[in-house]
Design an enzyme around this catalytic site. Structure first.
Site, mmCIF file in Angstrom:
data_model
loop_
_atom_site.group_PDB
_atom_site.id
_atom_site.type_symbol
_atom_site.label_atom_id
_atom_site.label_comp_id
_atom_site.label_asym_id
_atom_site.label_seq_id
_atom_site.Cartn_x
_atom_site.Cartn_y
_atom_site.Cartn_z
ATOM 1 N N ARG A 1 -32.818 -11.597 -17.913
ATOM 2 C CA ARG A 1 -32.838 -12.837 -18.691
ATOM 3 C C ARG A 1 -31.546 -13.597 -18.427
ATOM 4 O O ARG A 1 -30.497 -12.972 -18.198
ATOM 5 C CB ARG A 1 -32.896 -12.551 -20.195
ATOM 6 N N GLU B 1 -32.000 -21.976 -18.513
ATOM 7 C CA GLU B 1 -33.029 -22.376 -17.559
ATOM 8 C C GLU B 1 -34.092 -23.251 -18.252
ATOM 9 O O GLU B 1 -34.309 -23.098 -19.469
ATOM 10 C CB GLU B 1 -33.683 -21.141 -16.911
ATOM 11 N N HIS C 1 -37.478 -17.873 -11.930
ATOM 12 C CA HIS C 1 -38.068 -16.947 -12.921
ATOM 13 C C HIS C 1 -39.510 -16.575 -12.518
ATOM 14 O O HIS C 1 -40.459 -16.853 -13.264
ATOM 15 C CB HIS C 1 -38.032 -17.595 -14.322
HETATM 16 C C1 DGY Z 1 -41.252 -11.550 -19.022
HETATM 17 O O1 DGY Z 1 -42.391 -11.071 -19.076
HETATM 18 O O2 DGY Z 1 -40.416 -11.343 -19.890
HETATM 19 C C2 DGY Z 1 -40.957 -12.399 -17.844
HETATM 20 O O3 DGY Z 1 -39.585 -12.632 -17.720
HETATM 21 C C3 DGY Z 1 -41.706 -13.707 -17.953
HETATM 22 O O4 DGY Z 1 -41.164 -14.461 -18.988
#
Ligand code: DGY
Length: 329
Positions: A238, A267, A285
């Site tokens: 993240r 982001e 992402h």
């Molecule tokens: C998740 O599943 O957490 C991925 O990062 C997509 O947001």
């Protein structure tokens, strides 16, 4: 009368179709990200919602949604939820674990390889028409095989990354909130170490830990200074886990060799200094973005909504409930 739900972002049309069998569905065809005030307005008359990691579900949103019983996140990460506020209001929170483990681990490796072997940097150079001869020192990178891989965050995705390392004959060390049991450690061929030791010893560091206030800036200037100058860093967890400004400085000053980033602080905005340093691979992402896995995530989020709102074999008990204490409230 069917329960009313909001699908807060565009998702696969056939999954929407599936939801309309159970629910009166409001969609977001323009696919604009709804800030909390807008989300609150759309949830005022809803029993449930399907969100992605882009929508923040907090106390303000919940206060405006008196009928809301469930929010199903189409993501394994759920740092966009105020889970305590949801639990206090008796709103079920669900996510989509497991279905994306292997795909995300594959992508972690793609990003690691691209970073260590300078694939996007060299491709940009070639496309610019700058390749006029082979040279012995063109785009020298770091080896993966036989190197030490340091994994921070050894949940299911971290373990899937570790298992793949055996094929490259790597030495795997990991750091995690809690140590894995001996059987899992053996399956992953990974040794538990402290964070400082991991940062000092790893040739390649990969971050797969969940974001929370406690993991904010797990990697900042001090941690980058501990890493080898030849090391690489990959973040597919993240934004906010890495201090992106500090990383951009470390990359510009070659204090580490390179980085691969799939997630960013704030982001879809990317720190401007990351856009100007050459030794970083940037992706938007997409770690879980294989066609099959994104469909699996959407269907699992739908399964959670359908069960939470009282349909099917799991009626009342969604399969991926994050706050089971709300049951029976
Ligand atoms: C998740 O599943 O957490 C991925 O990062 C997509 O947001």
């Amino acid at each position: 009368m069917k329960p009313k739900i909001l699908v807060a972002r565009a998702i696969f049309p056939d999954v929407i179709e599936r939801l309309t069998r159970y629910f009166e569905v409001e969609t977001n065809d323009a696919d604009v990200i709804m800030p909390p005030a807008q989300l609150a307005a759309h949830l005022a008359d809803k029993d449930g919602a399907l969100t992605t990691a882009s929508e923040r579900v907090d106390a303000t949103v919940l206060a405006a949604a008196p009928k809301l019983r469930v929010v199903a996140n189409m993501a394994v990460g759920y740092n966009n939820f105020d889970l305590d506020a949801m639990t206090a209001k008796g709103v079920m929170a669900t996510n989509t674990p497991d279905v994306l483990n292997e795909t995300t681990a594959d992508f972690g490796w793609a990003l690691l390889m691209a970073t260590a072997r300078r694939i996007t940097e060299s491709e940009r150079w070639l496309r610019e028409g700058r390749w006029d001869k082979w040279a012995y020192d063109m785009f020298l990178g770091a080896d993966i095989h036989g190197a030490t891989l340091g994994i921070i965050g050894m949940g299911r995705i971290g373990q899937a990354i570790a298992r793949r390392a055996a094929g490259f004959n790597m030495h795997v060390v990991y750091h995690n909130r809690s140590r894995l049991d001996a059987t899992l450690e053996a399956a992953c061929k990974a040794s538990y170490v402290g964070k400082d030791e991991l940062l000092r010893s790893a040739d390649h560091v990969i971050l797969v830990l969940p974001y929370s206030a406690a993991t904010h800036h797990t990697i900042g200037a001090a941690e980058l200074a501990q890493m080898k100058p030849t090391a690489t860093l990959v973040n597919l967890a993240r934004g906010g886990i890495v201090d992106d400004a500090a990383l951009a400085r470390a990359l510009a000053e070659k204090r580490i060799a390179a980085a691969g980033l799939d997630v960013f602080e704030g982001e879809p905005n990317v720190h401007p200094d990351l856009l100007t340093v050459p030794n970083v691979v940037l992706t938007p992402h997409i770690a879980s973005a294989s066609a099959a896995t994104r469909r699996g995530m959407a269907n699992l989020a739908a399964d959670n909504l359908i069960a939470a709102l009282g349909f099917g074999a799991d009626a009342g008990r969604p399969p991926c409930l994050l706050n089971p204490s709300v049951l029976g409230k």
